[in-house]
Design an enzyme around this catalytic site. Structure first.
Site, PDB file in Angstrom:
ATOM      1  N   GLU A  29      11.492   1.350  74.020  1.00 53.02           N
ATOM      2  CA  GLU A  29      11.049   2.240  75.084  1.00 53.02           C
ATOM      3  C   GLU A  29      12.262   2.752  75.859  1.00 53.02           C
ATOM      4  OE1 GLU A  29       9.258   0.176  78.547  1.00 53.02           O
ATOM      5  OE2 GLU A  29      11.404   0.409  78.869  1.00 53.02           O
ATOM      6  N   CYS A  57       6.293  -2.490  74.590  1.00 52.76           N
ATOM      7  CA  CYS A  57       6.988  -3.668  74.049  1.00 52.76           C
ATOM      8  C   CYS A  57       6.560  -4.053  72.638  1.00 52.76           C
ATOM      9  CB  CYS A  57       6.801  -4.855  74.988  1.00 52.76           C
ATOM     10  SG  CYS A  57       7.468  -4.548  76.629  1.00 52.76           S
ATOM     11  N   ARG A  63      -1.071  -6.246  89.267  1.00 57.88           N
ATOM     12  CA  ARG A  63      -1.864  -7.315  88.654  1.00 57.88           C
ATOM     13  C   ARG A  63      -2.770  -6.802  87.534  1.00 57.88           C
ATOM     14  NH1 ARG A  63      -1.762 -12.172  90.418  1.00 57.88           N
ATOM     15  NH2 ARG A  63      -3.870 -12.664  89.736  1.00 57.88           N
ATOM     16  N   HIS A  71       4.173 -12.131  72.954  1.00 56.36           N
ATOM     17  CA  HIS A  71       5.044 -11.298  73.786  1.00 56.36           C
ATOM     18  C   HIS A  71       5.282 -12.039  75.101  1.00 56.36           C
ATOM     19  CE1 HIS A  71       6.916  -8.143  75.939  1.00 56.36           C
ATOM     20  NE2 HIS A  71       5.915  -7.955  76.768  1.00 56.36           N
ATOM     21  N   LYS A  94       5.140 -17.508  82.007  1.00 55.07           N
ATOM     22  CA  LYS A  94       3.783 -17.957  82.332  1.00 55.07           C
ATOM     23  C   LYS A  94       2.714 -17.345  81.426  1.00 55.07           C
ATOM     24  CE  LYS A  94       4.690 -20.879  85.502  1.00 55.07           C
ATOM     25  NZ  LYS A  94       4.615 -20.650  86.944  1.00 55.07           N
ATOM     26  N   ASN A 102      12.899 -10.506  79.725  1.00 61.14           N
ATOM     27  CA  ASN A 102      12.012  -9.764  78.840  1.00 61.14           C
ATOM     28  C   ASN A 102      12.786  -8.645  78.159  1.00 61.14           C
ATOM     29  OD1 ASN A 102      10.002  -8.324  77.585  1.00 61.14           O
ATOM     30  ND2 ASN A 102       8.915  -7.746  79.463  1.00 61.14           N
TER      31      ASN A 102
END
Lengths: 129, 343, 383
Positions: B80, B112, B198, B233, B238, B265
């Site tokens: 990306e 991703c 979120r 991924h 978490k 990441n």
């Protein structure tokens, strides 16, 4: 300058140089004529292994335009394992360099023709290990 | 038998720790680290971009496989952060690899998961007999708005997988789950991506990974305990742990492929570097599940079975070696390296 | 045909803000005509060394321009521009020398001129006398290339940063005695050694300043020389040699083979030994270049160049004064003008017209180098 860069892309990206089958000498950058054999020479394209050692180097503070953002940066005179010599950027801590230090080729960005122009890539070196 | 013939990875050597970013933006570093499970992230040098990362990991893969580059029939670079909006990264990579001119090439973009998309395409092309070897690369130098939550994790790195027959890990099956879910995006001309906060969780990451993985397990008639390793991924540490639990995988299955705490990441490289770190230690007969996730949104799930050929395969330097070889930089150097400040 | 220098002229060197390319060129030319006692119509041809008028001032075809602004357009004489990087002046001198030596012409002008301060990237343009595609593209500009030469010389032969600094100190000291020099200011060793690195191990005071300037020498055949002057200075030899453009292709970067070859040939033609030379101007574009020149010209064996500056041998009152003018370092380096400017200094020294920096000399030598040694011109002068 676009065609000028494009024309040499293979030699810059892949570290491709010349080998004279008549005298056994290697050359980088590539040559059309062997300076030792001239007309008797048989010059062939050769892919260098990309491994070599540092003969001399400088930590450059007064940078050329494309390297300005990276200053101070290191350029080195490197003897490739095949025997040809190349002057190329060496990406490492300047204080770690020693004469004879082993290095290998890596693919890196060199600069660009301004923000709107093409990006120049090529071969730099890093220490082995 | 079609699968992974070789693989290579590249992680830029610079790292910035979460504490340093938190210091600048007045965040509580301990809270951030606990929340994300990330300690630090990789940062590309001034002369590195997606193309250079892609070339370096692909060269490692070629070196390990000892394949004549001319035998490569297709090159896909998923990212990306392609250096050009128009003009493929893949041609730069193929030229640097010495593939010649007779190859198929296209750049991929699916946030991703563009790297795993490349693996699927290569898998299909090899199976169809169109090519002998296909190169699939996921690489990124991901961008994040200064001060945004993404800045703690958005990092740089890449992995290359050469797909063909005579492989070190067979692709047993693959399954994709895709929907139009705008959880994370970057509009034309914008320097930094935006995201739904979120909203990137339950309806995006969790739903797609869960459904793709479940679909693959059902398709192959396998259950979580049939796998030695699982890689999801990893935008943080978490999310993959939680989705693993949701699917019935144990922490031990996740741990080997979880690299995000140390490098952040790497976007298109994320699940692929995780897979590479599993392959670094995998033994013949072991089974690996990988499910990527790309915002927008979709997941590709794969089951790999490691073959005997991995024993004589050169796996050094490992992902772990590359994680360890690093140099820490401060926030000022980081913004210079990322070209967040310009002269 | 023996060739004599019958007149010399030199503009001031430096940042000549008020003067354009034409003004600088003409100021040197007029001075030379006066010095030679010529009216102007005696001139049969002009050879002018210039590296990069196209990039420095955006003007090509400067040969015609110079004939025009020198008031020689109506004579319709041939005028030739010569380019060999910063050896352009030296090569122009040699072309002019050959024109007279061959019997083709009796009186010719050899000139050199450069106007560099109209553009902000003067140094970058100068670096194009290195290999732009394979050296400069890779981050190696001229200072970086000479720095690599210096480092290898230091490691192999024990040359020290102090030795380099002493070259700079010496040349600055000489320049205080030269009214046309760019830097007429003495410096001490500490100043040189504390100056910032440009390209390690070379510091600011190891690098010559690129500047504006022009120089002219007028050559005449021996037959007519005495008509114009009582003090002709003869060119005993003027030789030129080339080498690989890029440093990476050279046999040994601590030796300039072009300098070795050109000087050996010059000594042979002139029938002299290096020890017969009384005064020398060398191409100290960087201090290391002066030390290497001592060796390559044969004044001392390879690797021992630093000893000459340490022991004061090349100082103004030493055994072989080198760069009495102040050299490129302190007189200034006006690129294409430098090779002629060196000849002017040697002629003044041999005539006894060098003022406060006068040394006792009968035989002089100048060395003009292009880039890192891709071209070298050696000229031997005598009274």
């Amino acid at each position: 300058m676009l065609p000028k860069f494009w024309r040499k892309i293979r030699f810059r990206y892949g570290l491709i140089g010349s080998y004279c089958e008549n005298c056994g000498n290697y050359y980088y950058p590539p040559r059309n004529l062997c300076p030792r054999c001239r007309r008797k020479g048989k010059v062939k394209e050769v892919q260098f292994s990309g491994y070599g050692r540092v003969l001399s180097w400088s930590v450059v503070h007064d940078a050329v335009e494309n390297f300005w953002i990276s200053k101070p940066y290191v350029v080195a005179l490197i003897e490739l394992d095949e025997g040809a010599r190349i002057i190329a950027p060496l990406d490492c801590n300047p204080r770690e360099i020693e004469e004879g230090m082993r290095v290998r080729a890596v693919f890196r960005k060199f600069g660009e023709d301004g923000e709107e122009g093409i990006i120049h890539y090529g071969t730099k070196f890093v220490p082995i290990g | 038998m079609v699968g992974i013939v070789s693989y290579g990875t590249y992680i830029p050597r610079y790292r910035i720790v979460v504490d340093e970013i938190a210091r600048i933006w007045g965040e509580d570093a301990e809270v951030v680290k606990r929340g994300l499970g990330v300690e630090q992230k990789s940062v590309p040098g001034l002369d590195e971009d997606t193309a250079t990362i892609a070339v370096e990991c692909a060269r490692e893969a070629l070196r390990r496989a000892k394949i004549d580059p001319k035998k490569i029939g297709a090159v896909f670079v998923g990212s990306e952060s392609h250096p050009y909006v128009v003009k493929p990264t893949g041609t730069v990579v193929a030229e640097a690899l010495g593939v010649g001119n007779e190859y198929f090439c296209a750049d991929l973009e699916f946030a991703c998961k563009a790297g795993t998309a490349g693996i699927q395409i290569c898998y299909a092309m090899v199976k169809a007999g169109m090519i002998d070897y296909g190169v699939a690369i996921g690489a990124d130098t991901s961008q994040s708005r200064p001060g945004d939550a993404l800045e703690f994790t958005a990092s740089a790195g890449g992995a290359c997988f050469i797909i063909g027959r005579n492989c070190i890990a067979e692709i047993e099956g693959t399954f994709s789950f895709t929907s139009d879910t705008p959880d994370f995006w970057r509009r034309e001309g914008q320097p930094y991506p935006s995201h739904g906060g979120r909203f990137t969780g339950q309806p995006a990451y969790f739903r797609h990974i869960f459904m793709a993985t479940k679909g693959l397990l059902e398709k192959l008639g396998l259950k979580p305990s049939d796998f030695n390793y699982v890689v999801f991924h990893q935008p943080n540490a978490k999310f993959p742990m939680r989705v693993a639990k949701m699917l019935g995988f144990g922490k031990e299955q996740v741990r080997t492929g979880l690299v995000v705490p140390y490098i952040g990441n790497t976007y298109s490289g994320s699940s692929l570097i995780g897979l590479a770190s599993v392959l670094d230690v995998a033994k013949p007969g072991e089974r690996i599940l990988v499910t990527s996730y790309g915002s927008g949104a979709g997941s590709d799930s794969f089951s790999f079975v490691v073959t005997d050929k991995i024993e004589e395969f050169e796996r050094n330097p490992t992902v772990l070696d590359k994680i360890r070889e690093c140099e820490f930089i401060d926030y000022g150097t980081y913004v210079k390296f990322m070209r967040k400040i310009r002269r | 045909m023996r060739v004599a220098v019958i007149g010399v002229g030199c503009s001031k060197f430096g940042e000549l803000w008020e003067m354009g390319f034409r003004d600088i060129m003409i100021s040197a030319g007029v001075e030379a005509l006066e010095d030679a006692n010529l009216e102007g119509k005696e001139i049969e041809a002009i050879y002018v060394g210039n590296m990069s008028a196209g990039r420095y001032v955006g003007q090509e075809h400067i040969a015609s321009l110079i004939a025009d602004y020198s008031g020689l357009a109506d004579l319709h004489i041939p005028c030739v521009r010569v380019e060999a990087g910063d050896a352009s002046g030296g090569v122009a001198l040699r072309q002019a020398y050959m024109a007279v030596a061959s019997g083709m012409h009796d009186v010719v002008i050899a000139a050199g001129a450069e106007k560099v301060t109209d553009v902000p990237n003067a140094v970058e343009i100068l670096s194009s006398c290195a290999d732009v595609e394979w050296e400069v593209f890779n981050g190696a500009n001229l200072p970086a290339l000479y720095a690599m030469i210096a480092r290898m010389h230091m490691r192999r032969y024990g040359t020290k940063e102090e030795d380099l600094a002493m070259v700079s100190v010496k040349n600055h000291k000489n320049a205080t005695l030269n009214p046309k020099a760019m830097f007429r200011r003495e410096i001490d060793l500490e100043t040189a050694l504390n100056s910032p690195y440009v390209a390690e191990p070379l510091r600011l005071f190891d690098c010559s300043p690129i500047c504006d300037g022009a120089s002219v020498v007028i050559l005449a055949s021996e037959d007519v020389a005495r008509k114009y002057t009582d003090t002709p200075i003869y060119i005993e030899a003027c030789t030129q040699a080339s080498d690989y453009l890029a440093l990476q292709s050279r046999r040994d970067i601590t030796t300039m083979d072009s300098v070795v070859q050109a000087s050996r040939k010059a000594y042979k033609i002139a029938g002299i030994d290096p020890k017969d030379v009384d005064v020398v101007e060398v191409h100290d574009s960087f201090t290391i270049a002066e030390i290497i020149a001592y060796e390559d010209l044969g004044f001392v064996e390879k690797g021992r160049g630093a000893e000459l500056v340490r022991e004061g041998v090349t100082m103004l009152d030493g055994e072989i004064p080198v760069n009495p003018s102040g050299g490129l370092k302190a007189f200034g380096h006006a690129v294409g003008a430098t090779g002629i400017r060196q000849a002017v200094e040697i002629v003044l020294q041999l005539r006894g017209d060098a003022g406060k920096r006068q040394v006792d000399a009968e035989m002089g030598l100048s060395l003009n180098v292009g880039g890192t040694g891709g071209t070298a011109v050696v000229t031997v002068f005598s009274r």
